[in-house]
Design a protein around this motif. Structure first.
Motif, PDB file in Angstrom:
ATOM      1  N   VAL A  62       1.004  -1.225   0.107  1.00 18.29           N
ATOM      2  CA  VAL A  62       0.039   0.279   0.099  1.00 18.29           C
ATOM      3  C   VAL A  62       0.769   1.227   0.119  1.00 18.29           C
ATOM      4  O   VAL A  62       0.506   1.636   0.159  1.00 18.29           O
ATOM      5  CB  VAL A  62      -0.685   0.038   1.251  1.00 18.29           C
ATOM      6  N   LYS A  63       2.298   0.967   0.331  1.00 20.10           N
ATOM      7  CA  LYS A  63       2.921   2.756  -0.258  1.00 20.10           C
ATOM      8  C   LYS A  63       2.830   3.226  -1.226  1.00 20.10           C
ATOM      9  O   LYS A  63       2.608   2.231  -1.961  1.00 20.10           O
ATOM     10  CB  LYS A  63       4.418   2.108   0.334  1.00 20.10           C
ATOM     11  N   GLY A  64       2.870   3.970  -0.729  1.00 23.25           N
ATOM     12  CA  GLY A  64       2.574   5.683  -1.708  1.00 23.25           C
ATOM     13  C   GLY A  64       1.417   5.228  -2.324  1.00 23.25           C
ATOM     14  O   GLY A  64       0.876   6.623  -3.173  1.00 23.25           O
ATOM     15  N   ARG A  65       0.283   4.273  -1.763  1.00 27.07           N
ATOM     16  CA  ARG A  65      -1.175   4.834  -2.334  1.00 27.07           C
ATOM     17  C   ARG A  65      -2.041   4.939  -0.997  1.00 27.07           C
ATOM     18  O   ARG A  65      -2.456   5.732  -1.103  1.00 27.07           O
ATOM     19  CB  ARG A  65      -1.631   3.230  -2.678  1.00 27.07           C
ATOM     20  N   PHE A  66      -1.293   4.359   0.185  1.00 27.54           N
ATOM     21  CA  PHE A  66      -2.709   4.906   1.239  1.00 27.54           C
ATOM     22  C   PHE A  66      -1.848   6.315   2.080  1.00 27.54           C
ATOM     23  O   PHE A  66      -0.545   6.363   2.021  1.00 27.54           O
ATOM     24  CB  PHE A  66      -2.459   3.768   1.762  1.00 27.54           C
ATOM     25  N   THR A  67      -2.547   6.427   3.320  1.00 29.67           N
ATOM     26  CA  THR A  67      -2.163   8.201   4.294  1.00 29.67           C
ATOM     27  C   THR A  67      -2.859   7.432   5.481  1.00 29.67           C
ATOM     28  O   THR A  67      -3.981   7.916   5.431  1.00 29.67           O
ATOM     29  CB  THR A  67      -2.505   9.094   2.951  1.00 29.67           C
ATOM     30  N   ILE A  68      -1.611   7.371   6.591  1.00 32.66           N
ATOM     31  CA  ILE A  68      -2.393   6.712   7.185  1.00 32.66           C
ATOM     32  C   ILE A  68      -2.696   8.167   8.698  1.00 32.66           C
ATOM     33  O   ILE A  68      -1.003   9.297   8.543  1.00 32.66           O
ATOM     34  CB  ILE A  68      -2.438   6.134   8.781  1.00 32.66           C
ATOM     35  N   SER A  69      -3.914   8.345   8.939  1.00 27.66           N
ATOM     36  CA  SER A  69      -3.507  10.065  10.328  1.00 27.66           C
ATOM     37  C   SER A  69      -4.262   9.791  11.214  1.00 27.66           C
ATOM     38  O   SER A  69      -5.285   8.993  11.112  1.00 27.66           O
ATOM     39  CB  SER A  69      -3.546  11.253   9.408  1.00 27.66           C
ATOM     40  N   ARG A  70      -3.821  11.280  11.876  1.00 24.24           N
ATOM     41  CA  ARG A  70      -4.960  10.790  13.664  1.00 24.24           C
ATOM     42  C   ARG A  70      -5.567  12.128  13.722  1.00 24.24           C
ATOM     43  O   ARG A  70      -4.338  12.839  13.912  1.00 24.24           O
ATOM     44  CB  ARG A  70      -3.930   9.953  14.826  1.00 24.24           C
ATOM     45  N   THR A  76      -9.782  10.065  16.265  1.00 23.58           N
ATOM     46  CA  THR A  76     -10.088   9.549  14.890  1.00 23.58           C
ATOM     47  C   THR A  76      -9.511   9.021  14.736  1.00 23.58           C
ATOM     48  O   THR A  76      -8.200   9.939  14.566  1.00 23.58           O
ATOM     49  CB  THR A  76     -11.634  10.358  13.924  1.00 23.58           C
ATOM     50  N   LEU A  77      -9.124   7.956  13.980  1.00 22.85           N
ATOM     51  CA  LEU A  77      -7.685   7.224  13.149  1.00 22.85           C
ATOM     52  C   LEU A  77      -8.034   7.338  11.724  1.00 22.85           C
ATOM     53  O   LEU A  77      -9.355   7.062  11.529  1.00 22.85           O
ATOM     54  CB  LEU A  77      -7.475   6.905  13.705  1.00 22.85           C
ATOM     55  N   TYR A  78      -7.952   7.866  11.021  1.00 22.33           N
ATOM     56  CA  TYR A  78      -7.565   7.601   9.337  1.00 22.33           C
ATOM     57  C   TYR A  78      -6.831   7.512   8.280  1.00 22.33           C
ATOM     58  O   TYR A  78      -5.623   6.605   8.754  1.00 22.33           O
ATOM     59  CB  TYR A  78      -8.254   9.183   8.904  1.00 22.33           C
ATOM     60  N   LEU A  79      -7.900   6.487   7.700  1.00 16.17           N
ATOM     61  CA  LEU A  79      -6.864   5.881   6.368  1.00 16.17           C
ATOM     62  C   LEU A  79      -7.335   6.536   4.775  1.00 16.17           C
ATOM     63  O   LEU A  79      -8.088   6.000   4.409  1.00 16.17           O
ATOM     64  CB  LEU A  79      -7.129   4.579   6.196  1.00 16.17           C
ATOM     65  N   GLN A  80      -6.467   6.810   4.490  1.00 17.72           N
ATOM     66  CA  GLN A  80      -6.766   7.594   2.835  1.00 17.72           C
ATOM     67  C   GLN A  80      -6.222   6.938   2.369  1.00 17.72           C
ATOM     68  O   GLN A  80      -5.588   6.473   1.778  1.00 17.72           O
ATOM     69  CB  GLN A  80      -6.434   8.920   2.592  1.00 17.72           C
ATOM     70  N   MET A  81      -7.170   6.416   0.975  1.00 19.22           N
ATOM     71  CA  MET A  81      -6.306   5.141   0.236  1.00 19.22           C
ATOM     72  C   MET A  81      -6.966   5.962  -1.617  1.00 19.22           C
ATOM     73  O   MET A  81      -8.012   6.633  -1.562  1.00 19.22           O
ATOM     74  CB  MET A  81      -7.289   4.091   0.587  1.00 19.22           C
TER      75      MET A  81
END
Length: 113
Positions: A62-70, A76-81
Motif C-alpha cells: 500500500v506504500k505510496g497509495r495509502f495515508t494513515i493519520s490521526r 479518530t484514526l483515518y486511512l486515505q486510500m
C-alpha cells in the motif's frame, strides 16, 4: 469491550479513492501507536499502516497509495486510500500496533468494476 468503530468502506472502481475512519473510545484512544489492518477473503489479517507520533510506516503493498493519520481531538484514526486495486478488497480494521485490543466490526472495502 470494543473500543473501535470503523466506517467509510464501500464499493469502488479500480483507481478510485476512499477514506476510512475509526472512532476510538476507552483506553485505546490514548494509545501512542495505532494501526490499520485488513483481512482479505481466505487470508489472515495483516497490518498495513502504522502511526506513532509523527512516524508512519506502510506495508509494501500500500506504500505510496495509502495515508494513515490521526486526529487526537476527535479521537479518530483515518486511512486515505487512493489508486485502489482489486487486491485491496478486504475488511479493514483499526487497533493498536500490538493488535491486542478487542477488534471492532471492521468496514468492508470492495474494489471492482
Amino acid at each position: 469491550q470494543v473500543q473501535t468503530v470503523e466506517s467509510g468502506g464501500g464499493l469502488v472502481q479500480p483507481g478510485g479513492s476512499l477514506t476510512l475512519s475509526c472512532v476510538l473510545s476507552g483506553p485505546i484512544a490514548n494509545e501512542y501507536g495505532m494501526a490499520w489492518y485488513r483481512q482479505a477473503p481466505g487470508k489472515q489479517r495483516e497490518p498495513i499502516a502504522v502511526i506513532a507520533g509523527f512516524t508512519t510506516n506502510y506495508a509494501d503493498s500500500v506504500k505510496g497509495r495509502f495515508t494513515i493519520s490521526r486526529d487526537n481531538a476527535k479521537k479518530t484514526l483515518y486511512l486515505q486510500m487512493k489508486s485502489l486495486k482489486p487486491e485491496d478488497t478486504a475488511v479493514y480494521y483499526c487497533n493498536n500496533r500490538q493488535a491486542d485490543a478487542s477488534w471492532g466490526q471492521g468496514t468492508q472495502v470492495t474494489v471492482s468494476s
